[in-house]
Design an enzyme around this catalytic site. Structure first.
Site, PDB file in Angstrom:
ATOM      1  N   CYS A   1      -4.235   3.817  12.645  1.00 16.11           N
ATOM      2  CA  CYS A   1      -4.044   2.694  11.723  1.00 16.11           C
ATOM      3  C   CYS A   1      -4.475   1.388  12.383  1.00 16.11           C
ATOM      4  O   CYS A   1      -5.157   0.565  11.767  1.00 16.11           O
ATOM      5  CB  CYS A   1      -2.587   2.609  11.278  1.00 16.11           C
ATOM      6  SG  CYS A   1      -2.252   1.238  10.148  1.00 16.11           S
TER       7      CYS A   1
ATOM      8  N   CYS B   1       4.928   4.162   8.164  1.00 17.23           N
ATOM      9  CA  CYS B   1       5.150   3.352   6.972  1.00 17.23           C
ATOM     10  C   CYS B   1       4.830   4.074   5.677  1.00 17.23           C
ATOM     11  O   CYS B   1       5.593   4.014   4.726  1.00 17.23           O
ATOM     12  CB  CYS B   1       4.326   2.073   7.061  1.00 17.23           C
ATOM     13  SG  CYS B   1       4.588   0.954   5.673  1.00 17.23           S
TER      14      CYS B   1
END
Length: 354
Positions: free
Chosen positions: A97, A192
């Site tokens: 990410c 997340c």
């Protein structure tokens, strides 16, 4: 200097905004949305995040921009994670990410318009021999350089880490004294994009279930069943559903869908102290100048402990010999290398046992 500040709604990024403003900067704030639309379970706490980000922007008279990168995130980071799990490996989506989304797609979308991008990561920027290096944080418990160990030199050259010289309790104190909207918010845990579901439920949605045998490593005896090798990682001791524990996952046979476990888990006998890294990525350059061996510090998972060992090179592999036995070396994870004093994060490669 024009600064873009990545803000998440958490206390760390809010303190970054506060510190920048105290130094006279007026950063533009950016919230990166990565949760999937249309599935309430598979979304981040985006609504609450944006409310807190908006309140922080209002407090300092700054602009807040929402960048929707959820499609890029799912096409790249989530697809990477699922592919690794299918192959019996342990992925690290947080590393990808940072490389592909926060400092990749964001740079293409908006970051290229700014001189610097500031984030709430616990890391630092060091200058050595006229070059920029990724440095470790003052707080070893919160150090996040292992999550940043796949970024490249152009990315590190643009980054600012205002929290690198602070301890976490100092960050909390700053937030409290400054009365930041997120001062009392707890630190985020886990990945997340999983939103309200746990990791195993996420895997179940995409990979389903398939019953397989659990075999005791030493005896070859079948002692139970599992619902799919993809639910288990090397070194795991919880969630096996076996009596008479503790039991540890030692090996996975992905072709036969078999999990091998050991009752005692003797790290010397099961793994020894050696592993290899392939496709090693240097953030800045080879700190050791191609030397055949070097004393290094390293991490094989996110932890506050920097392990010590010796690096040797063999063809396209970096081999690491640890000074102490290691538990749960998981192929697919990133092994992160540092200088021997654990001050500079040099880069990372994917762990392999070959």
């Amino acid at each position: 200097m024009n600064i873009a500040a990545l803000i998440s709604g958490g206390v760390d990024s809010a303190v970054v905004v506060h510190l920048l403003c105290e130094q006279g900067y007026k950063p533009d704030l950016f919230y990166i949305k990565i949760g999937m639309d249309g599935d309430e379970d598979l979304t981040c706490t985006a609504e609450e995040d944006i409310e807190l980000c908006t309140a922080t922007a209002r407090k300092y008279g700054l602009s807040l921009n929402i960048i929707d990168l959820h499609r890029q995130y799912w096409d790249n980071v989530v697809a990477y994670a699922i592919d690794k799990v299918k192959r019996g490996l342990t992925p690290n989506p947080d590393v990808m990410c940072n490389k592909l989304i926060k400092f990749g797609c964001f740079e293409q979308e908006a970051g290229h318009l700014y001189d610097k991008t500031a984030t709430g990561h616990y890391a630092s920027i060091l200058e050595k021999d006229g070059k920029i290096w990724l440095g470790t944080a003052q707080d070893p418990v919160k150090d996040q350089t292992d999550f940043l160990a796949q970024i490249d030199y152009l990315q590190i050259s643009k980054l600012m880490f205002p929290l690198g010289g602070l301890m976490k309790n100092e960050v909390r104190d700053i937030a409290r004294i400054a009365k930041l909207p997120s001062a009392q918010r707890k630190d985020s845990q886990g990945i997340c994009f999983l939103g309200k579901i746990n990791y195993n439920e996420f895997l179940r949605r995409f990979l389903g279930e398939k019953e397989g045998d659990i075999i005791e490593m030493e005896t070859g005896k079948r002692i139970g069943t599992h619902k799919g090798y993809w639910f288990h990682t090397i070194g795991q001791r919880k969630g096996l559903g076996l009596g008479g524990g503790p039991w540890f996952v030692i090996r996975k046979d992905i072709d036969e869908n078999i999990i091998y476990v050991s009752h005692g888990y003797d790290t010397d006998k099961q793994y020894g102290t050696d592993f290899a890294l392939h496709d090693f990525h240097f953030i800045t350059e080879d700190l050791w100048k191609g030397a055949p061996s070097a004393d290094v510090s390293f991490k094989i998972r996110h932890t506050d402990t920097f392990m010590k060992g010796i690096l040797t090179r063999e063809d396209n592999l970096f081999r690491i010999h640890s000074h102490v036995p290691l538990q749960g070396i998981a192929p697919g994870q990133f092994g992160v290398l540092y200088d021997k004093n654990a001050e500079i994060c040099v880069g990372s490669g994917e762990i392999t046992l070959s």
